[in-house]
Design an enzyme around this catalytic site. Structure first.
Site, PDB file in Angstrom:
ATOM      1  CG  ASP A  16     -30.579  34.916 121.624  1.00 48.87           C
ATOM      2  OD1 ASP A  16     -31.745  34.561 121.397  1.00 48.87           O
ATOM      3  OD2 ASP A  16     -30.069  34.851 122.760  1.00 48.87           O
ATOM      4  CB  SER A  17     -34.050  38.008 122.403  1.00 48.68           C
ATOM      5  OG  SER A  17     -33.806  36.877 123.209  1.00 48.68           O
ATOM      6  CB  CYS A  79     -33.712  33.777 119.153  1.00 48.84           C
ATOM      7  SG  CYS A  79     -35.096  34.245 120.226  1.00 48.84           S
ATOM      8  CD  GLU A 159     -29.757  38.292 128.808  1.00 48.71           C
ATOM      9  OE1 GLU A 159     -29.131  39.357 128.888  1.00 48.71           O
ATOM     10  OE2 GLU A 159     -29.738  37.560 127.802  1.00 48.71           O
ATOM     11  CB  CYS A 191     -34.934  28.983 125.979  1.00 45.64           C
ATOM     12  SG  CYS A 191     -34.493  30.667 126.400  1.00 45.64           S
ATOM     13  CG  HIS A 193     -31.135  33.238 127.590  1.00 47.78           C
ATOM     14  ND1 HIS A 193     -31.667  33.572 126.378  1.00 47.78           N
ATOM     15  CD2 HIS A 193     -30.642  34.381 128.123  1.00 47.78           C
ATOM     16  CE1 HIS A 193     -31.515  34.869 126.177  1.00 47.78           C
ATOM     17  NE2 HIS A 193     -30.896  35.384 127.214  1.00 47.78           N
TER      18      HIS A 193
HETATM   19  N1  DGL Z   1     -33.541  33.891 123.225  1.00 50.33           N
HETATM   20  C1  DGL Z   1     -34.881  33.517 123.595  1.00 50.33           C
HETATM   21  C2  DGL Z   1     -35.190  32.127 123.122  1.00 50.33           C
HETATM   22  O1  DGL Z   1     -34.315  31.374 122.748  1.00 50.33           O
HETATM   23  C3  DGL Z   1     -35.099  33.576 125.082  1.00 50.33           C
HETATM   24  C4  DGL Z   1     -35.094  34.918 125.692  1.00 50.33           C
HETATM   25  C5  DGL Z   1     -36.266  35.768 125.335  1.00 50.33           C
HETATM   26  O2  DGL Z   1     -37.377  35.544 125.826  1.00 50.33           O
HETATM   27  O3  DGL Z   1     -36.044  36.668 124.559  1.00 50.33           O
HETATM   28  O4  DGL Z   1     -36.335  31.753 123.108  1.00 50.33           O
END
Ligand code: DGL
Length: 281
Positions: A16-17, A79, A159, A191, A193
């Site tokens: 994931d990011s 992600c 976060e 998303c 998160h």
């Molecule tokens: N992990 C990203 C997603 O699921 C969200 C956070 C980001 O913008 O990197 O889209």
């Protein structure tokens, strides 16, 4: 008819990011405990949701290359933004292993859950403007009415660990009220998160059915593969300093992981000449 033997999966790579994908990891660990998990959070380059598709694809390939270097059997793109833009590229890049993104499974789950056919989606700007969820839902049923709203500020909130409280609730209602006015009965948390806000959203809007990526991904894995029994290890890698991430990992995984380590992905990628990254322990 002869049943095809399912592939045995011993190592799963997830990226994931940032920290959001820990929700997917947690769900998987609870049901599939015998595999070894490698989780990569690309924290140095977060957020992906504001980046161009070229950048998202480039970052995504580098993440995949690192995890492939760990000899994973399956790659989970936990992600939504990366799933929205990079799955076809990744399937070419990682041609010898199955690659699963979160959009198709999430859309399928929402399609099953909705009773009135009105589905809301929140996600990063990039995910919403990719139109991928909308397309998947319309393919599942052209009569679905789909309403979207980008909710970018929820990412830094999560976060920061701010999953409850006045500010969080204000932002949630700012993003959700326009969708609720359309009478949606199902909301895709598009998303990785956002599932961390699930409890808060549920308490604020108990009548809305919430869909996140973790359970659908788990179900796909359970249906498609065999896994060893026992207790596998979990290694976490991050591209920025691990301290803050360690706190989140402790919170979400209840300390249930074996190590957390910083990696210099750019350096490893350069050294590998843009192929699979091999020089990892
Ligand atoms: N992990 C990203 C997603 O699921 C969200 C956070 C980001 O913008 O990197 O889209």
């Amino acid at each position: 008819m002869e049943r095809r033997k399912k592939q045995l999966v011993k190592r799963i790579g997830i990226f994931d990011s940032g920290a959001g994908g820990l929700t997917v990891l947690k769900e998987l660990k609870a049901s599939i405990s015998g595999v070894k998990y490698y989780y990569l959070g690309d924290t140095a380059r977060l957020p992906y949701g504001t980046k161009s598709s070229e950048t998202i694809i480039r970052y995504t390939k580098q993440n995949a290359a690192f995890l492939i270097g760990k000899k994973i059997d399956v790659l989970i793109v936990a992600c939504n933004t990366a799933s929205a833009y990079a799955i076809p590229e990744l399937r070419k890049f990682a041609a010898d292993i199955p690659v699963t993104g979160v959009i198709h499974p999430g859309a399928k789950r929402a399609a099953k859950m909705t009773e009135n056919g009105k589905i809301g989606i929140i996600g990063t700007r990039a995910t919403i403007s990719s139109g991928k969820y909308q397309k998947e839902l319309k393919e599942l049923d052209p009569d679905f009415r789909v309403f979207t709203n980008p909710a970018p500020l929820l990412v830094p909130l999560v976060e920061e660990g701010m999953v409850t409280g006045e500010v969080t609730e204000k932002l949630i209602s700012m993003y959700l009220e326009p969708l609720l006015r359309k009478r949606i009965d199902t909301l895709i948390l598009g998303c990785t998160h956002y599932p961390l806000l699930k409890q808060t959203i549920h308490e604020m809007y108990p009548g809305i059915m919430l869909v996140d990526s973790a359970e659908p991904i788990r179900d796909i894995l359970l249906a498609g593969y065999e896994f060893p029994s026992g207790n596998g290890k979990t290694e976490i890698y991050v591209t920025d300093y691990p301290e803050g991430f360690g706190l989140l990992s402790h919170r979400f995984l209840e300390g249930n992981f074996d190590k957390i380590e910083h990696i210099d992905l750019q350096k490893l990628w350069k050294a590998s000449n843009g192929t699979k990254i091999k020089k990892t322990k």
